[in-house]
Structures are given as C-alpha cells and as structure tokens.
Design an enzyme around this catalytic site. Structure first.
Site, PDB file in Angstrom:
ATOM      1  N   ARG A  65      35.948  30.707  -6.619  1.00 38.49           N
ATOM      2  CA  ARG A  65      37.337  30.508  -7.027  1.00 38.49           C
ATOM      3  C   ARG A  65      38.032  29.551  -6.059  1.00 38.49           C
ATOM      4  O   ARG A  65      38.306  29.907  -4.913  1.00 38.49           O
ATOM      5  CB  ARG A  65      38.110  31.833  -7.072  1.00 38.49           C
ATOM      6  CG  ARG A  65      39.576  31.631  -7.472  1.00 38.49           C
ATOM      7  CD  ARG A  65      40.286  32.908  -7.902  1.00 38.49           C
ATOM      8  NE  ARG A  65      40.567  33.828  -6.822  1.00 38.49           N
ATOM      9  CZ  ARG A  65      41.366  34.901  -6.938  1.00 38.49           C
ATOM     10  NH1 ARG A  65      41.932  35.166  -8.110  1.00 38.49           N
ATOM     11  NH2 ARG A  65      41.549  35.704  -5.920  1.00 38.49           N
ATOM     12  N   ASP A  69      45.695  41.726  -1.066  1.00 33.22           N
ATOM     13  CA  ASP A  69      45.604  40.283  -0.900  1.00 33.22           C
ATOM     14  C   ASP A  69      46.967  39.683  -1.198  1.00 33.22           C
ATOM     15  O   ASP A  69      47.968  40.409  -1.276  1.00 33.22           O
ATOM     16  CB  ASP A  69      44.481  39.693  -1.757  1.00 33.22           C
ATOM     17  CG  ASP A  69      44.760  39.772  -3.255  1.00 33.22           C
ATOM     18  OD1 ASP A  69      45.876  40.205  -3.652  1.00 33.22           O
ATOM     19  OD2 ASP A  69      43.874  39.400  -4.038  1.00 33.22           O
TER      20      ASP A  69
END
Length: 544
Positions: A168, A449
């Site tokens: 990603r 996150d």
C-alpha cells in the site's frame, strides 16, 4: 556531499546510505521522474477538485450517486478481471508497517496475504520509507532475515507457506518532500509505487505472485483512473503485459462510497476488488460533513459496523464487488492480545470473533487483522463458514442502498466525558509516537494507526464546532476541550515520569492537537499537519 541521483532534474535532499543507494539507483529514479512528469499535473487537478467538493459540502450539498455515471452502475454486463494467482483465497489478510521484523512475522503468520503499509501504519520518515523498500525487495527475492538486539533470529519460512505480498503506497494527498523533480516536490504515492514496482515487478511475476497493491483514500473514480493510467504506463515502461498489476481499492471515504462501481470500472483490468476501510471511513464521514450539525456523532465507541450508515456501506460494497466478480474484503480487527489479564483478553477475542462472524455471514471474501496472534482466530471463523476460497457467488440481489441510507446517522449513543478524554488521550499518544517515527502504536489494548487518531481529533473538532452536549449536560466548548487537553497531558506526564516525558515529543503533540480541537482550524490530515516535523533535509527548509 549531497547524493548524486545521476538523473537530470531529480534532486534528493536527504542523506543516502550505501544500502539505500541500492534502492535509489539511477534507473529506478529515472522511472520515478518519468511518472512524476507525466502525472503530477493530473494529481494536482484532482486535489483541487477535492477542495472544490469540500466547499460544496460545507455549503450544504450532500453526497449523492453521480448522474453522469449512471450507465456504468446500471450496466449489468461488465466484469472486472478474474482473481490473480495468490489472490483467489484472501480469507485473512494481515496488515502492518514495512519494518524488517514486521515484514518477516507477517509473511510467516499463516495469513493468506500481507498488506505491507507505507501509509497509515507507517510514519513516512526517510529512513522508514527507503529501508522499507529494501525490506520488501529482500522479501520478494526471499533473502530477508533479521537479528534482534537480543540476538534472536528472524527468517521467512522455508516451506513456501508465506503470505502473498500486497503493497500500500501513500494516498494521493501526501508528498515526498525529500525528493524534487525539476524543482517540484513529488507525490508520495508515485514515489512508493515506483520504487517498489521497478525493483520487484519482474521478480513478482517470476514467482507467480504479483505485483499487487492496495490503493488508499480515493474520493472519486477519477482518482482511480489516475492509478489505472499509472499502472499502464509502468507496465509499458518495463515491457510487462497490461493487466499484470492487480490493485484492491480501499473504500474509506464517504465520497468514494458513492462511486464504488465506477472505481472498479476504472481499474477493471487491474482490479482485485474493494476493501471496507472502516476506521478511515468513519473519519471521512465526520470530516467531509463536519460543518453540518445534522451529522454530529456520539462517542467513537458507539459507532459500530451495525450503525445504519456503516451497515449500508458494507452491504453496498459486497453487492457491488460480487456483481463485478471481484473480492469484497472486510475491515480491521484492531484488538491485540492482552497479557496478564485473562478476562480482558477473552472479552477482546470475543469481539474479534463476533466481528469476523458478522463479516463472513454478510458475504465478505476475507478480512483484516493487525496482529499475528489473531490470524488463527479469524481463519477459524472463515474456514467454518466459507469452506471455498471466496464468496463471489453470493450476489446480494436483496440489497438496495440509497443515498439516504449511506448518510443515516440514527446512531444509538451519547457524547460522554469518558469519550472526550479517550479521544484526547488517543490523539496525544498517537501523534507523539508518529513524531518519533512510529505509525502503528498499541494504545488501550488496541492497535491504533493514523485512521483512529483521525477519528478522535475530528470528533473533538466537530463537538466544539457545534456546541454539542455531553450526556450529563456539559456543553463542549473550545475552552473545555483545551482544559481536558491540559489535564490529559498532565496525566500522561505523571504516568511516564518527568525525565521520559521531557525526552518525548508530547509537548509538541499537545501544541499541534490544540490547533485541531476548537472547531476552527482543521487540517485535512494529521499526517499532512505533522509531516514537516519528520522531514530531514540536507539542504534545509528552502524547498518546503
């Protein structure tokens, strides 16, 4: 001496070690420069389009399905690409940052795939990004190993049962300020993609697994079209057949949810499906509609996957993916094992079990976990209810989701002082860690996150903006939130100890957070707000 890229017009402003120079080869950097020169103007136009759409939302226009692409949504005949090798069975995917130990543990975890993340679980320091590229290159070439400070050795499994690697890159909004092309700062997305693709695409094909990507935070099908154009150019550049790349698009913005069909259509020969990026989706819902008092939400803990607007989003995603023959991936289980507390650990694991059971019964083809110890739990649930590799045969023709369904905020819950303090605490702890170069942090027994920190600070902003009331009648004002910020910072200082606190980035994090919770200034992304503080340039500040 500054690093000589040997590429006309390309300047690297960071210190480059001999090991990093093996990633930053003239050939690879020439590829970076080529993609930048072709696609940076389009990226900038799309980022301007985001701002224009935000103005429309701020003025009261609500998101809706696009009339100009209605034919794409209603045409039942087109399909995306068939699942590629290593992506037919994705029942459990593990995600995490690109540090060397994490890469090895994730590949060995027993998960079907590993999403190696340059985005929300990675603080994009120069060291993290370039060393991460080295780690992934070594992983693809199956020569990765790691020796911990205590002498423990980590190596990938020799039995071949390692996870399929999916990478990603950063989202379109993020820059890479350590690199200039023709004097212009380049895209973090193109930088991450280009280096990984250039070094690993041919080896991925050789081993029969890739190159595969996750593409994040898109707000329109035009942003997916840009990725598709980049993929075609990249494949042409190295002489690879078009369609070899596969990419899963994360649907983690409220605007993207109204263009699911169109996003798959734009990526169709490269599409590997869609993913429910649930935490970023909640963040986007709050952010995009933040000026509208009709969309004030309760405590983060009260917003679940059964909340009406979240449930509608999931049902539409599964239906859309299966209609087009691609995977519908479920969301993240953020829980982590809790040591030395059996009851708390059981409660956390029960939450994971119930979440994965809901997903597999809804028709998802796989799910995400953030910790290797959760792989077996999630696998057990999916193996029991999905004995075949996927559920593409489940069409969900019963689903009919309207625009109002995707915006339905009939959420049971309340704003509480506990929720306010939790949001402040999570934001502070995460931002402090990010400023130290850590993008994935265990907080209150959850693996947090950037997405979860974004929810926390955005809720605080929203509550202050609209003068929301807590369940006990307290009006949430900027003054009140700044007082809570002071108190929570003092609590953290006490728990950390004076010496550790002063050595931390907590005061810096507090100063940044104070600008984001008064209902006035609002940065589109915390990562953009904080980024300059982790940029280390050889030719300092003149270019940023």
């Amino acid at each position: 001496m500054p690093f000589d890229s040997k590429v006309p017009g390309l300047t690297i402003l960071a210190k480059v070690t001999p090991a990093q120079a093996e990633i930053l080869t003239p050939e690879a950097l020439q590829f970076v420069a080529t993609l930048h020169r072709i696609y940076e103007p389009t990226r900038q136009l799309l980022l301007q389009r985001r701002q224009q759409r935000q103005v429309e939302l701020d003025n009261g226009r609500l998101p809706d399905f696009l009339p100009e692409t209605r034919n794409i949504r209603e045409d039942a005949t087109w399909r995306a690409a068939k699942p590629a090798p290593g992506l037919q069975d994705r029942r459990v995917e593990i995600t995490g940052p690109v540090d060397r130990k994490m890469v090895i543990n994730a590949l060995n975890s027993g998960a079907a795939t590993f999403m190696a993340d340059f985005e929300d679980s990675n603080a994009p320091t120069w060291e993290n990004n370039i060393n991460g590229q080295t780690n992934l290159k070594d992983a693809i070439h199956q020569r990765i190993s790691y020796t911990a400070p205590n002498g423990k050795q980590y190596n990938i499994r020799k039995d071949g049962k390692i996870a399929t690697l999916i990478v990603r890159p950063r989202g379109w909004h993020l820059d890479e300020k350590h690199v200039l092309v023709d004097g212009q700062i380049i895209s973090g997305s193109l930088f991450d993609f280009a280096l990984y693709f250039f070094h690993n695409a041919k080896k991925s094909v050789e081993i029969g697994l890739g190159p595969y990507f996750y593409v994040p935070k898109m707000e329109s099908h035009l942003e997916a079209r840009l990725w598709n154009d980049v993929f075609n150019t990249a494949q042409d550049y190295i002489g690879m057949p078009r369609g070899t790349i596969r990419a899963t698009a994360l649907i983690e913005t409220i605007l993207g949810a109204f263009e699911m069909d169109e996003i798959i259509y734009e990526l169709r020969e490269h599409s590997a499906g869609l993913n429910c990026g649930r935490w970023d989706y909640i963040f986007s819902f709050i952010k995009k509609l933040r000026q509208n008092p009709d969309f004030v939400l309760p405590d983060r803990s009260d917003i679940s996957m059964t909340t009406p607007f979240m449930d509608a989003y999931v049902r539409l995603l599964i239906k859309t993916c299966h209609k087009r023959g691609v995977h519908a991936m479920g969301g993240m289980a953020a829980q982590i094992p809790i040591k030395n507390n059996e009851a708390a650990n059981k409660a956390a694991m029960d939450k994971v079990h119930n979440d994965k059971l809901r997903e597999v019964k809804a028709g998802h083809d796989g799910t995400w976990v953030a910790h290797p110890d959760l792989v077996k739990l999630a696998l057990k649930v999916f193996n029991e209810h999905m004995p075949q590799p996927n559920q593409l045969h489940i069409r969900r023709d019963d689903v009919h989701v309207t625009a109002s369904d995707l915006l339905n905020t009939d959420v049971k819950g309340a704003i509480t002082e506990t929720g306010i303090r939790a949001n402040v605490s999570v934001s502070l702890i995460y931002m402090e860690a990010w400023l130290r170069g850590l993008g994935c942090v265990p907080i209150h027994n959850l693996m947090e996150d950037a997405a979860t920190a974004e929810i926390s600070r955005s809720q605080l902003w929203q509550w202050a903006k609209h003068g929301a009331r807590t369940i006990d009648g307290t009006v949430v004002t900027p003054k009140y939130l700044l007082k809570v910020l002071d108190e929570e910072t003092q609590l953290l200082a006490k728990s950390m100890g004076e010496q550790r606190f002063q050595a931390s980035k907590m005061i810096q994090a507090k100063a940044y957070l104070a600008t984001q919770i008064t209902g006035q200034d609002y940065s589109d992304f915390l990562t953009s707000l904080l980024y300059n503080d982790i940029v280390e340039l050889e030719k300092v500040q003149a270019h940023i």
